[in-house]
Write an enzyme that holds these catalytic residues in place. Structure first.
Site, mmCIF file in Angstrom:
data_model
loop_
_atom_site.group_PDB
_atom_site.id
_atom_site.type_symbol
_atom_site.label_atom_id
_atom_site.label_comp_id
_atom_site.label_asym_id
_atom_site.label_seq_id
_atom_site.Cartn_x
_atom_site.Cartn_y
_atom_site.Cartn_z
ATOM 1 N N GLY A 41 -5.505 31.962 -18.581
ATOM 2 C CA GLY A 41 -6.096 31.398 -17.368
ATOM 3 C C GLY A 41 -7.297 30.491 -17.574
ATOM 4 O O GLY A 41 -7.513 29.554 -16.828
ATOM 5 N N GLU A 95 -14.295 32.334 -19.221
ATOM 6 C CA GLU A 95 -13.161 32.962 -18.534
ATOM 7 C C GLU A 95 -12.972 32.335 -17.151
ATOM 8 O O GLU A 95 -13.936 31.858 -16.538
ATOM 9 C CB GLU A 95 -13.444 34.480 -18.438
ATOM 10 C CG GLU A 95 -12.548 35.301 -17.557
ATOM 11 C CD GLU A 95 -11.116 35.433 -18.063
ATOM 12 O OE1 GLU A 95 -10.510 34.411 -18.430
ATOM 13 O OE2 GLU A 95 -10.585 36.568 -18.021
ATOM 14 N N ASP A 96 -11.747 32.341 -16.677
ATOM 15 C CA ASP A 96 -11.456 31.752 -15.367
ATOM 16 C C ASP A 96 -12.000 32.590 -14.219
ATOM 17 O O ASP A 96 -12.641 32.070 -13.307
ATOM 18 C CB ASP A 96 -9.938 31.531 -15.190
ATOM 19 C CG ASP A 96 -9.115 32.787 -15.472
ATOM 20 O OD1 ASP A 96 -9.684 33.837 -15.837
ATOM 21 O OD2 ASP A 96 -7.882 32.712 -15.324
ATOM 22 N N ASP A 99 -12.479 39.971 -11.813
ATOM 23 C CA ASP A 99 -12.014 40.717 -10.650
ATOM 24 C C ASP A 99 -12.545 42.152 -10.803
ATOM 25 O O ASP A 99 -13.713 42.420 -10.500
ATOM 26 C CB ASP A 99 -10.478 40.611 -10.657
ATOM 27 C CG ASP A 99 -9.814 41.210 -9.448
ATOM 28 O OD1 ASP A 99 -10.513 41.776 -8.606
ATOM 29 O OD2 ASP A 99 -8.580 41.128 -9.333
ATOM 30 N N SER A 100 -11.747 43.072 -11.329
ATOM 31 C CA SER A 100 -12.244 44.435 -11.556
ATOM 32 C C SER A 100 -13.304 44.464 -12.662
ATOM 33 O O SER A 100 -14.142 45.361 -12.700
ATOM 34 C CB SER A 100 -11.087 45.351 -11.951
ATOM 35 O OG SER A 100 -10.598 45.005 -13.222
ATOM 36 N N THR A 103 -10.926 43.392 -17.862
ATOM 37 C CA THR A 103 -10.567 42.478 -18.957
ATOM 38 C C THR A 103 -11.811 42.017 -19.714
ATOM 39 O O THR A 103 -11.882 42.136 -20.944
ATOM 40 C CB THR A 103 -9.820 41.238 -18.405
ATOM 41 O OG1 THR A 103 -8.740 41.683 -17.587
ATOM 42 C CG2 THR A 103 -9.297 40.360 -19.524
ATOM 43 N N LEU A 104 -12.776 41.493 -18.973
ATOM 44 C CA LEU A 104 -13.976 40.964 -19.637
ATOM 45 C C LEU A 104 -14.775 42.055 -20.329
ATOM 46 O O LEU A 104 -15.338 41.835 -21.402
ATOM 47 C CB LEU A 104 -14.852 40.230 -18.627
ATOM 48 C CG LEU A 104 -14.715 38.713 -18.652
ATOM 49 C CD1 LEU A 104 -15.535 38.096 -17.530
ATOM 50 C CD2 LEU A 104 -15.130 38.122 -19.996
ATOM 51 N N LYS A 127 -15.082 37.479 -8.207
ATOM 52 C CA LYS A 127 -14.704 38.264 -7.020
ATOM 53 C C LYS A 127 -15.536 39.541 -7.062
ATOM 54 O O LYS A 127 -15.051 40.608 -7.446
ATOM 55 C CB LYS A 127 -13.228 38.655 -7.106
ATOM 56 C CG LYS A 127 -12.262 37.590 -6.723
ATOM 57 C CD LYS A 127 -10.903 38.256 -6.457
ATOM 58 C CE LYS A 127 -9.780 37.402 -6.941
ATOM 59 N NZ LYS A 127 -8.482 38.091 -6.811
ATOM 60 N N PHE A 148 -6.378 36.463 -3.445
ATOM 61 C CA PHE A 148 -5.700 36.046 -4.674
ATOM 62 C C PHE A 148 -5.643 34.524 -4.709
ATOM 63 O O PHE A 148 -5.153 33.895 -3.778
ATOM 64 C CB PHE A 148 -4.298 36.650 -4.752
ATOM 65 C CG PHE A 148 -3.752 36.613 -6.142
ATOM 66 C CD1 PHE A 148 -4.106 37.586 -7.058
ATOM 67 C CD2 PHE A 148 -2.917 35.581 -6.549
ATOM 68 C CE1 PHE A 148 -3.631 37.537 -8.362
ATOM 69 C CE2 PHE A 148 -2.433 35.534 -7.849
ATOM 70 C CZ PHE A 148 -2.795 36.517 -8.760
ATOM 71 N N ASP A 155 -2.913 31.744 -12.281
ATOM 72 C CA ASP A 155 -1.476 31.798 -11.989
ATOM 73 C C ASP A 155 -1.095 32.905 -11.022
ATOM 74 O O ASP A 155 -1.818 33.883 -10.826
ATOM 75 C CB ASP A 155 -0.709 32.061 -13.277
ATOM 76 C CG ASP A 155 -0.902 33.511 -13.764
ATOM 77 O OD1 ASP A 155 -2.067 33.933 -13.908
ATOM 78 O OD2 ASP A 155 0.106 34.218 -13.956
ATOM 79 N N ARG A 161 -0.474 27.163 -12.484
ATOM 80 C CA ARG A 161 -1.647 26.932 -13.338
ATOM 81 C C ARG A 161 -2.028 25.453 -13.373
ATOM 82 O O ARG A 161 -3.174 25.103 -13.615
ATOM 83 C CB ARG A 161 -1.360 27.384 -14.779
ATOM 84 C CG ARG A 161 -1.167 28.875 -14.942
ATOM 85 C CD ARG A 161 -1.171 29.213 -16.425
ATOM 86 N NE ARG A 161 -0.685 30.556 -16.708
ATOM 87 C CZ ARG A 161 -1.422 31.656 -16.681
ATOM 88 N NH1 ARG A 161 -2.686 31.594 -16.342
ATOM 89 N NH2 ARG A 161 -0.898 32.829 -16.981
HETATM 90 P P1 IMP Z 1 -9.953 41.938 -14.137
HETATM 91 O O1 IMP Z 1 -9.653 42.594 -15.452
HETATM 92 O O2 IMP Z 1 -9.521 42.782 -12.982
HETATM 93 O O3 IMP Z 1 -11.370 41.465 -13.998
HETATM 94 O O4 IMP Z 1 -8.998 40.717 -14.030
HETATM 95 C C1 IMP Z 1 -9.237 39.560 -14.661
HETATM 96 C C2 IMP Z 1 -7.949 38.832 -14.929
HETATM 97 O O5 IMP Z 1 -7.023 39.000 -13.856
HETATM 98 C C3 IMP Z 1 -8.246 37.371 -14.995
HETATM 99 O O6 IMP Z 1 -8.420 36.994 -16.329
HETATM 100 C C4 IMP Z 1 -7.034 36.752 -14.378
HETATM 101 O O7 IMP Z 1 -6.090 36.482 -15.375
HETATM 102 C C5 IMP Z 1 -6.473 37.784 -13.447
HETATM 103 N N1 IMP Z 1 -6.835 37.555 -12.034
HETATM 104 C C6 IMP Z 1 -7.733 38.220 -11.282
HETATM 105 N N2 IMP Z 1 -7.791 37.752 -10.035
HETATM 106 C C7 IMP Z 1 -6.922 36.729 -9.994
HETATM 107 C C8 IMP Z 1 -6.538 35.805 -8.961
HETATM 108 O O8 IMP Z 1 -7.033 35.800 -7.812
HETATM 109 N N3 IMP Z 1 -5.611 34.887 -9.308
HETATM 110 C C9 IMP Z 1 -5.049 34.817 -10.533
HETATM 111 N N4 IMP Z 1 -5.384 35.656 -11.531
HETATM 112 C C10 IMP Z 1 -6.306 36.608 -11.271
HETATM 113 MG MG MG Z 2 -7.615 35.408 -17.356
#
Ligand code: IMP
Ligand code: MG
Length: 175
Positions: A41, A95-96, A99-100, A103-104, A127, A148, A155, A161
């Site tokens: 992303g 990073e793009d 969210d939660s 990942t980071l 977010k 979303f 994506d 994308r």
């Molecule tokens: P996290 O681990 O929940 O913070 O999610 C992060 C990853 O989820 C990002 O690197 C994105 O790839 C994906 N993601 C989270 N929210 C969105 C969204 O609104 N659109 C597309 N991808 C998302």
């Molecule tokens: Mg990502």
């Protein structure tokens, strides 16, 4: 599937990137910057922001996934890892979207385990209200509501994308 009108246009994105890059260029003037793009992303944001950063830098990538359709699984898989020696580098993860935070957080701890000289994080979209794990963020493009979004590298099912802007994504409802 419906993609709404831009939440951030091409122009708004580029304007914000210019501001972030100025800050980063200032902060890394005397450092040895290694910009690490988080794939997939982050690829579009990464390529725009590194071009706008005015200090010398090297680049690397990490490819991680944690997302299945609209839900965070909580599991992070690293498919391609950073190849550079980070021990003498000032690493900036790019990073793009966060969210939660799962990942980071996972990537951050993975990189920290290799003892970089410093580690900072730059995310394009935040977010914030969705956060489960707290991750320290140093540079943020925009804070967005819990919707979303797709485009500009982001994506749905590996599609959209290539849109040059960010849009809110809605699944169309059949009656
Ligand atoms: P996290 O681990 O929940 O913070 O999610 C992060 C990853 O989820 C990002 O690197 C994105 O790839 C994906 N993601 C989270 N929210 C969105 C969204 O609104 N659109 C597309 N991808 C998302
Ligand atoms: Mg990502």
């Amino acid at each position: 599937m419906v993609v709404g009108k831009p939440l951030f246009t091409k122009e708004q994105i580029q304007e914000r990137i210019k501001e972030l890059a100025e800050k980063i260029s200032h902060d890394y003037a005397d450092k040895d910057l290694l910009a690490v793009g988080i794939l997939k992303g982050g690829f579009m944001f990464f390529s725009d922001i590194v071009r706008a950063i005015k200090v010398p830098l090297s680049i690397d990538f990490i490819l991680a996934s944690s997302y299945v359709k609209n839900n965070t699984t909580g599991e992070v898989k690293v498919h391609y890892d950073i190849k550079e020696d980070v021990s003498d580098k000032d690493v900036l993860l790019i990073e793009d979207i966060i969210d939660s935070g799962i990942t980071l957080n996972h990537i951050r701890e993975r990189v920290l385990a290799r003892s970089p000289r410093s580690l900072k994080i730059c995310v394009f979209l935040d977010k914030r209200e969705r956060r489960i794990v707290d991750v320290p963020l140093d540079y943020i493009g925009f804070e967005i509501p819990s919707e979303f979004v797709v485009g500009y590298g982001l994506d749905y099912d590996n599609k959209f994308r290539n849109l040059p802007y960010i849009a809110i994504f809605k699944k169309s409802v059949r009656i």
